[in-house]
Design a protein around this motif. Structure first.
Motif, short mmCIF file in Angstrom:
data_model
loop_
_atom_site.label_atom_id
_atom_site.label_comp_id
_atom_site.label_asym_id
_atom_site.label_seq_id
_atom_site.Cartn_x
_atom_site.Cartn_y
_atom_site.Cartn_z
N UNK A 93 79.20 -21.63 38.27
CA UNK A 93 79.85 -20.38 37.90
C UNK A 93 80.38 -19.60 39.10
N UNK A 94 79.77 -19.78 40.28
CA UNK A 94 80.12 -19.02 41.47
C UNK A 94 80.15 -19.94 42.68
N UNK A 95 81.03 -19.63 43.65
CA UNK A 95 81.14 -20.46 44.85
C UNK A 95 79.98 -20.27 45.81
N UNK A 96 79.40 -19.06 45.81
CA UNK A 96 78.36 -18.75 46.80
C UNK A 96 77.52 -17.59 46.31
N UNK A 97 76.43 -17.33 47.03
CA UNK A 97 75.60 -16.17 46.74
C UNK A 97 76.40 -14.89 46.96
N UNK A 98 77.26 -14.88 47.94
CA UNK A 98 78.14 -13.72 48.19
C UNK A 98 79.05 -13.46 46.99
N UNK A 111 79.34 -10.03 44.77
CA UNK A 111 80.60 -9.34 44.45
C UNK A 111 80.79 -9.21 42.94
N UNK A 112 80.46 -10.26 42.20
CA UNK A 112 80.60 -10.22 40.74
C UNK A 112 79.65 -9.21 40.12
N UNK A 113 78.45 -9.07 40.68
CA UNK A 113 77.49 -8.06 40.20
C UNK A 113 78.10 -6.67 40.37
N UNK A 114 78.66 -6.42 41.54
CA UNK A 114 79.25 -5.11 41.81
C UNK A 114 80.45 -4.84 40.89
N UNK A 115 81.28 -5.85 40.72
CA UNK A 115 82.44 -5.70 39.84
C UNK A 115 82.00 -5.45 38.40
N UNK A 116 80.95 -6.11 37.98
CA UNK A 116 80.43 -5.94 36.61
C UNK A 116 80.05 -4.49 36.36
N UNK A 156 73.61 -0.16 47.68
CA UNK A 156 72.69 -0.52 48.75
C UNK A 156 72.96 -1.87 49.42
N UNK A 157 73.75 -2.72 48.80
CA UNK A 157 74.02 -4.03 49.41
C UNK A 157 75.50 -4.23 49.76
N UNK A 158 76.26 -3.15 49.78
CA UNK A 158 77.68 -3.22 50.08
C UNK A 158 77.97 -3.96 51.38
N UNK A 159 77.20 -3.68 52.40
CA UNK A 159 77.46 -4.27 53.73
C UNK A 159 77.18 -5.78 53.77
N UNK A 160 76.55 -6.31 52.75
CA UNK A 160 76.26 -7.75 52.72
C UNK A 160 77.48 -8.57 52.31
N UNK A 208 85.58 -10.09 50.35
CA UNK A 208 84.98 -9.70 49.08
C UNK A 208 84.90 -8.18 48.94
N UNK A 209 84.70 -7.48 50.04
CA UNK A 209 84.73 -6.02 50.00
C UNK A 209 86.09 -5.53 49.50
N UNK A 210 87.15 -6.13 50.02
CA UNK A 210 88.50 -5.73 49.58
C UNK A 210 88.68 -5.97 48.08
N UNK A 211 88.14 -7.05 47.58
CA UNK A 211 88.23 -7.36 46.15
C UNK A 211 87.52 -6.30 45.31
N UNK A 212 86.30 -5.94 45.72
CA UNK A 212 85.53 -4.95 44.99
C UNK A 212 86.15 -3.55 45.14
N UNK A 213 86.73 -3.29 46.31
CA UNK A 213 87.34 -1.97 46.56
C UNK A 213 88.44 -1.63 45.57
#
Length: 196
Positions: free
Chosen positions: A52-57, A61-66, A113-117, A122-127
């Motif tokens: 379902x996902x390429x990586x833990x990262x 990102x998907x958690x944040x987007x959700x 709390x995990x934004x910097x991870x 991926x930050x740009x995508x979530x932004x």
């Protein structure tokens, strides 16, 4: 595969992964959670999340987007609605508290709390989503200022409001003290000028 012969992606498993990953990231942090932890919690083999996902990262990102996607429609409806600015503010605070604090809503606390991870990509995508959500708050701050309800309509005013409300993830405990409606009412009383 459905009756038409189309291969279906198991969206329920993806949703389960996101829900469980959000809970684990919130409880243990991104660095303290492994892919094996996530897979075990949903009854999968350790490599199965990579279907379902390429990586833990990517999961992070998907958690944040959700979380952002879940909160956007309600926030958009409130800000576009016909309520008085003070009532919009209370409704938006209440909706945000629900998104952040309700049982099983671990998505936004992970964002906080995990934004910097996240990698810069991926930050740009979530932004993209976060900026939409922040703009709704900024629009309401501007409306409140225009109505004489708030002393400032600047970005700092929005950040202070949201920061104070988001901090509730550290002290709020369901069933102990004020409920979400009471917290929203207190926020209105604290941040906005007294009604005439």
């Amino acid at each position: 595969m459905n009756a038409a012969g189309v291969v279906l992606i198991d969206n329920n498993r993806r949703a389960d992964l996101l829900r469980v990953a959000a809970r684990l990231f919130r409880e243990r942090g991104f660095d303290g959670t492994t892919i094996r932890d996530i897979a075990d919690a949903v009854g999968m083999r350790s490599g199965s999340p990579f279907y379902h996902f390429k990586s833990k990262q990517e999961i992070l990102a998907a958690v944040m987007e959700e979380g952002l996607v879940a909160g956007l429609p309600t926030a958009e409806a409130i800000v576009a609605g016909v309520l008085a600015p003070r009532d919009k503010f209370r409704a938006l605070v209440r909706a945000h508290l629900e998104t952040v604090l309700a049982e099983g809503h671990d998505f936004i606390p992970v964002l906080l709390y995990d934004w910097r991870c996240l990698t810069p990509e991926l930050q740009r995508r979530v932004l993209v989503l976060r900026d939409r959500y922040d703009q709704l708050w900024q629009d309401l701050v501007t409306e409140l200022h225009g109505a004489g309800e708030l002393a400032s309509d600047g970005k700092v005013a929005r950040l202070l409001l949201m920061g104070a409300i988001n901090y509730s993830v550290l002290w709020y405990r369901e069933g102990q003290g004020a409920d979400l409606d009471q917290i929203a009412q207190e926020a209105v009383a604290m941040f906005l000028r007294r009604a005439a």
